[in-house]
Scaffold this motif. Sequence first.
Motif, PDB file in Angstrom:
ATOM      1  N   UNK A 118       0.860  -1.181   0.000  1.00 54.11           N
ATOM      2  CA  UNK A 118       0.000   0.000   0.000  1.00 54.11           C
ATOM      3  C   UNK A 118       0.895   1.230   0.000  1.00 54.11           C
ATOM      4  N   UNK A 119       0.919   1.939  -1.116  1.00 48.67           N
ATOM      5  CA  UNK A 119       1.720   3.145  -1.248  1.00 48.67           C
ATOM      6  C   UNK A 119       0.843   4.351  -0.929  1.00 48.67           C
ATOM      7  N   UNK A 120       1.299   5.168   0.016  1.00 50.38           N
ATOM      8  CA  UNK A 120       0.572   6.374   0.410  1.00 50.38           C
ATOM      9  C   UNK A 120       1.366   7.568  -0.092  1.00 50.38           C
ATOM     10  N   UNK A 121       0.774   8.303  -1.033  1.00 53.12           N
ATOM     11  CA  UNK A 121       1.447   9.453  -1.623  1.00 53.12           C
ATOM     12  C   UNK A 121       1.351  10.664  -0.690  1.00 53.12           C
ATOM     13  N   UNK A 122       2.149  11.673  -0.966  1.00 53.81           N
ATOM     14  CA  UNK A 122       2.173  12.886  -0.133  1.00 53.81           C
ATOM     15  C   UNK A 122       0.821  13.583  -0.092  1.00 53.81           C
ATOM     16  N   UNK A 123       0.016  13.446  -1.148  1.00 56.91           N
ATOM     17  CA  UNK A 123      -1.324  14.046  -1.166  1.00 56.91           C
ATOM     18  C   UNK A 123      -2.356  13.143  -0.481  1.00 56.91           C
ATOM     19  N   UNK A 124      -1.888  12.095   0.182  1.00 58.04           N
ATOM     20  CA  UNK A 124      -2.684  11.120   0.934  1.00 58.04           C
ATOM     21  C   UNK A 124      -3.482  10.152   0.056  1.00 58.04           C
ATOM     22  N   UNK A 125      -3.319  10.233  -1.259  1.00 52.97           N
ATOM     23  CA  UNK A 125      -3.954   9.224  -2.108  1.00 52.97           C
ATOM     24  C   UNK A 125      -3.186   7.914  -1.937  1.00 52.97           C
ATOM     25  N   UNK A 126      -3.868   6.804  -2.194  1.00 51.67           N
ATOM     26  CA  UNK A 126      -3.294   5.491  -1.930  1.00 51.67           C
ATOM     27  C   UNK A 126      -3.381   4.604  -3.168  1.00 51.67           C
ATOM     28  N   UNK A 127      -2.355   3.797  -3.316  1.00 58.27           N
ATOM     29  CA  UNK A 127      -2.317   2.829  -4.405  1.00 58.27           C
ATOM     30  C   UNK A 127      -1.954   1.475  -3.800  1.00 58.27           C
ATOM     31  N   UNK A 128      -2.817   0.495  -4.050  1.00 53.53           N
ATOM     32  CA  UNK A 128      -2.605  -0.849  -3.522  1.00 53.53           C
ATOM     33  C   UNK A 128      -2.163  -1.771  -4.657  1.00 53.53           C
ATOM     34  N   UNK A 129      -1.015  -2.409  -4.463  1.00 48.29           N
ATOM     35  CA  UNK A 129      -0.523  -3.372  -5.451  1.00 48.29           C
ATOM     36  C   UNK A 129      -0.577  -4.773  -4.862  1.00 48.29           C
ATOM     37  N   UNK A 130      -1.100  -5.699  -5.627  1.00 50.87           N
ATOM     38  CA  UNK A 130      -1.140  -7.110  -5.245  1.00 50.87           C
ATOM     39  C   UNK A 130       0.012  -7.804  -5.965  1.00 50.87           C
ATOM     40  N   UNK A 131       1.007  -8.258  -5.236  1.00 48.09           N
ATOM     41  CA  UNK A 131       2.170  -8.888  -5.856  1.00 48.09           C
ATOM     42  C   UNK A 131       1.815 -10.195  -6.556  1.00 48.09           C
ATOM     43  N   UNK A 132       0.682 -10.782  -6.234  1.00 52.12           N
ATOM     44  CA  UNK A 132       0.243 -11.985  -6.948  1.00 52.12           C
ATOM     45  C   UNK A 132      -0.074 -11.686  -8.412  1.00 52.12           C
ATOM     46  N   UNK A 133      -0.356 -10.432  -8.726  1.00 52.06           N
ATOM     47  CA  UNK A 133      -0.688 -10.064 -10.101  1.00 52.06           C
ATOM     48  C   UNK A 133       0.552  -9.788 -10.934  1.00 52.06           C
ATOM     49  N   UNK A 134       1.715  -9.767 -10.321  1.00 55.86           N
ATOM     50  CA  UNK A 134       2.978  -9.553 -11.037  1.00 55.86           C
ATOM     51  C   UNK A 134       3.495 -10.922 -11.452  1.00 55.86           C
ATOM     52  N   UNK A 135       3.574 -11.167 -12.747  1.00 60.39           N
ATOM     53  CA  UNK A 135       3.958 -12.494 -13.235  1.00 60.39           C
ATOM     54  C   UNK A 135       5.443 -12.803 -13.099  1.00 60.39           C
ATOM     55  N   UNK A 136       6.244 -11.775 -12.846  1.00 67.89           N
ATOM     56  CA  UNK A 136       7.658 -12.054 -12.669  1.00 67.89           C
ATOM     57  C   UNK A 136       7.918 -12.587 -11.266  1.00 67.89           C
ATOM     58  N   UNK A 137       8.912 -13.425 -11.140  1.00 70.87           N
ATOM     59  CA  UNK A 137       9.194 -14.084  -9.867  1.00 70.87           C
ATOM     60  C   UNK A 137       9.665 -13.082  -8.821  1.00 70.87           C
ATOM     61  N   UNK A 138      10.414 -12.076  -9.259  1.00 67.53           N
ATOM     62  CA  UNK A 138      10.962 -11.073  -8.356  1.00 67.53           C
ATOM     63  C   UNK A 138      11.048  -9.759  -9.113  1.00 67.53           C
ATOM     64  N   UNK A 139      11.183  -8.666  -8.366  1.00 64.38           N
ATOM     65  CA  UNK A 139      11.267  -7.391  -9.045  1.00 64.38           C
ATOM     66  C   UNK A 139      11.531  -6.251  -8.095  1.00 64.38           C
ATOM     67  N   UNK A 140      11.562  -5.055  -8.674  1.00 62.09           N
ATOM     68  CA  UNK A 140      11.785  -3.834  -7.920  1.00 62.09           C
ATOM     69  C   UNK A 140      10.707  -2.835  -8.299  1.00 62.09           C
ATOM     70  N   UNK A 141      10.103  -2.239  -7.283  1.00 59.72           N
ATOM     71  CA  UNK A 141       9.109  -1.198  -7.487  1.00 59.72           C
ATOM     72  C   UNK A 141       9.659   0.070  -6.864  1.00 59.72           C
ATOM     73  N   UNK A 142       9.722   1.130  -7.666  1.00 52.99           N
ATOM     74  CA  UNK A 142      10.205   2.421  -7.167  1.00 52.99           C
ATOM     75  C   UNK A 142       9.027   3.288  -6.743  1.00 52.99           C
ATOM     76  N   UNK A 143       9.247   4.072  -5.694  1.00 50.97           N
ATOM     77  CA  UNK A 143       8.209   4.977  -5.191  1.00 50.97           C
ATOM     78  C   UNK A 143       8.893   6.230  -4.656  1.00 50.97           C
ATOM     79  N   UNK A 144       8.341   7.394  -5.016  1.00 54.15           N
ATOM     80  CA  UNK A 144       8.920   8.643  -4.522  1.00 54.15           C
ATOM     81  C   UNK A 144       7.954   9.469  -3.688  1.00 54.15           C
ATOM     82  N   UNK A 145       6.742   9.004  -3.496  1.00 53.12           N
ATOM     83  CA  UNK A 145       5.759   9.731  -2.703  1.00 53.12           C
ATOM     84  C   UNK A 145       4.913  10.688  -3.517  1.00 53.12           C
TER      85      UNK A 145
END
Length: 167
Positions: A118-145
Amino acid sequence: MKTIISNLIMVALSSFYISCNEHPKHDKVISATDTLISKHGNKPGSSFSDTLVIKNAAAVFYDPDSAQLEKIKKLNKPMEFSSLIHQNFYLMRNAKIVISKYWHDLKIIEVNKIRYLLFVKKDQSKILLDLNTKDDIAGIILFNGIKDPQLIDMMNIDTELNFYYNH
């Protein structure tokens, strides 16, 4: 006789030209970080249902949990699985080195027993990512707020970091 030969040559050249200019249809662009599980269907689901809340700039490294890893292992031939694990290990290690050296203020978060981010941006909006939906075995997600979180290509970590955080 010359017309028959010239017609055959024209037909052969036309066929060659058409076959070289046809573009295959791709349902999905495959990157270096895609796994072999995608040819078998979706990645097996996580054994966990926990949510990690991320409020500050971070690079989130995710891996499968042990039960997922066993399921992925069963879906692949031993050599393919070994190669996949090896590749992901070195891509992630390289990414951590690059971040530590050039982006030392960026927090690295490692998850493997988390399903939701659950990514919470500086404007308080939220984005929920389900890692089960990512077909790659591993990865990197960048976030800056400020921007939406972005899954990146681990092979191009230098470019991806610069593009995401500086543009």
